[in-house]
Write a protein that holds these residues in place. Sequence first.
Motif, PDB file in Angstrom:
ATOM      1  N   ARG A  98       0.898  -0.994  -0.052  1.00 36.17           N
ATOM      2  CA  ARG A  98      -0.093   0.028   0.081  1.00 36.17           C
ATOM      3  C   ARG A  98       0.783   1.218  -0.099  1.00 36.17           C
ATOM      4  N   ILE A  99       1.865   1.239   0.751  1.00 33.39           N
ATOM      5  CA  ILE A  99       2.667   2.591   0.938  1.00 33.39           C
ATOM      6  C   ILE A  99       3.476   2.717  -0.194  1.00 33.39           C
ATOM      7  N   VAL A 100       4.018   1.653  -0.971  1.00 33.07           N
ATOM      8  CA  VAL A 100       4.912   1.640  -1.980  1.00 33.07           C
ATOM      9  C   VAL A 100       4.047   2.087  -3.397  1.00 33.07           C
ATOM     10  N   ALA A 101       2.893   1.599  -3.252  1.00 30.41           N
ATOM     11  CA  ALA A 101       1.966   2.298  -4.399  1.00 30.41           C
ATOM     12  C   ALA A 101       1.691   3.435  -4.316  1.00 30.41           C
ATOM     13  N   GLU A 102       1.589   4.250  -2.911  1.00 26.07           N
ATOM     14  CA  GLU A 102       1.378   5.399  -2.845  1.00 26.07           C
ATOM     15  C   GLU A 102       2.501   6.344  -3.212  1.00 26.07           C
ATOM     16  N   LEU A 103       3.602   5.916  -3.195  1.00 29.84           N
ATOM     17  CA  LEU A 103       5.007   6.409  -3.422  1.00 29.84           C
ATOM     18  C   LEU A 103       5.129   6.576  -5.067  1.00 29.84           C
ATOM     19  N   ALA A 104       4.731   5.242  -5.664  1.00 32.91           N
ATOM     20  CA  ALA A 104       4.934   5.362  -7.000  1.00 32.91           C
ATOM     21  C   ALA A 104       3.827   6.375  -7.584  1.00 32.91           C
ATOM     22  N   ARG A 105       2.832   6.530  -7.132  1.00 36.12           N
ATOM     23  CA  ARG A 105       1.752   7.594  -7.725  1.00 36.12           C
ATOM     24  C   ARG A 105       2.387   8.958  -7.447  1.00 36.12           C
ATOM     25  N   SER A 106       2.987   9.195  -6.325  1.00 34.22           N
ATOM     26  CA  SER A 106       3.561  10.593  -5.849  1.00 34.22           C
ATOM     27  C   SER A 106       4.652  10.783  -6.932  1.00 34.22           C
ATOM     28  N   SER A 107       5.290   9.652  -7.267  1.00 33.93           N
ATOM     29  CA  SER A 107       6.663   9.900  -7.953  1.00 33.93           C
ATOM     30  C   SER A 107       6.635  10.506  -9.461  1.00 33.93           C
ATOM     31  N   ALA A 108       5.294  10.662  -9.831  1.00 30.87           N
ATOM     32  CA  ALA A 108       5.069  11.552 -11.140  1.00 30.87           C
ATOM     33  C   ALA A 108       5.332  12.758 -10.789  1.00 30.87           C
TER      34      ALA A 108
END
Length: 409
Positions: A98-108
């Motif tokens: 869950r946390i890494v998915a959030e990081l991936a979305r914000s990495s845009a």
Amino acid sequence: MTHAELVFVPSPGMGHLVSMIEMAKLLINRDPRLSITVLVMKLPFDSDVDSYTNSLATSMAAARIRFVHLPREDTEVEISSGNFIEHVIESNKPHVKRIVAELARSSASLTRRLMGFVLDMFCTTMIDLADELGVPSYVFFTLSTAFLGLMLHLQLLQDEHRVDITEFKDSASELDFPSFTNPLPAKVLPTLVLVKDAVRMFLEHARRMRATKGIVGGDDVMEWLDEQPPSSVVFLCFGSRGSFGEDQVKEIACALERSGHRFLWSLRLPPQDGENCYLRDYEDSTEAIGAFVSHCGWNSTLGSIWFGVAMAAWPLYAEQQFNAFELVVELGLAAEIKMDYRRDLGMESAVVTADEIEAGIRKLMEEAGGEMRRKVKEASEKSRKALVEGGSSCMCLGRLIEDILNNTA
């Protein structure tokens, strides 16, 4: 500046967390383009993690190293079980995902870009999460390179030659390994590879590591020590999980008294029934009056070598018997007290006698200027040269950073 974001996933437990954070500090201090998120898993009984990470929040590195504390997971698996840590890690995977998915979305965003995972050697099942996101994984191996060679060789023995590793339990045979010059006695193999319930996951970690992008490998006391003659104090410390019962403590105390040397002893009570893994100090510490002995945990081993201090080897659990063999036989940096002593996964060795302890201490302390101390001093000098500009460790760190940044291609 756009930062290359790395996700660090340490195994639960202070020994793994601290060493991984030190690695994170090295990376961000070396290159301003890197930032790191550390996902902190917690053991049910671990009370020191929060205070440790909070103490780092005021450091200069805080802006580029952030900590995400995962919910503490209760587990019904026995702590003494061979798959306890595995169960804790698996129960945390949904939180990590869950946390890494959030990081991936914000990495845009324009400020951070997710570049990869750096995983503890026991967290290799997290590779699947990195693969889902299309980013590479690196394993941070907190043990010795020789032990990495052991893991990979044992995995090949089972997978390619169909060798049942657990049959080496209680064996008197000696084994040839690529990472050692001398034959390795089966008696110093880690307990994990000798127990059927535990060896499966041990070898699975080795298989998964092959698929990664790379493997990265008190004041009053100090005042007293400063007043002592050089190389005159024996220091006994058995790590965060090292403790002994009353019978063994008496044997150690007797050996220290008979050796006649000054000593400093980190003395811990074993956990009581129902206390999980909490360790407490003995209320009466008057027996603790003088010497130095190591459980051969890899953090302690590296620290001893860095400061040029020879060791007396008394391993307790995990890969420490293997480390003791490397230090005593392979490298000649330590004296043996009891190399095949075990107290993990339900195994309990007999009490080590005062005679055995005294003999190890005397060999270590009364050999001043001898071959063992000379070798330790040489190893200390080599370890320090490795970290300076142009040294092997410094150069490898630079290559790792370039590999991470090149993942943008």
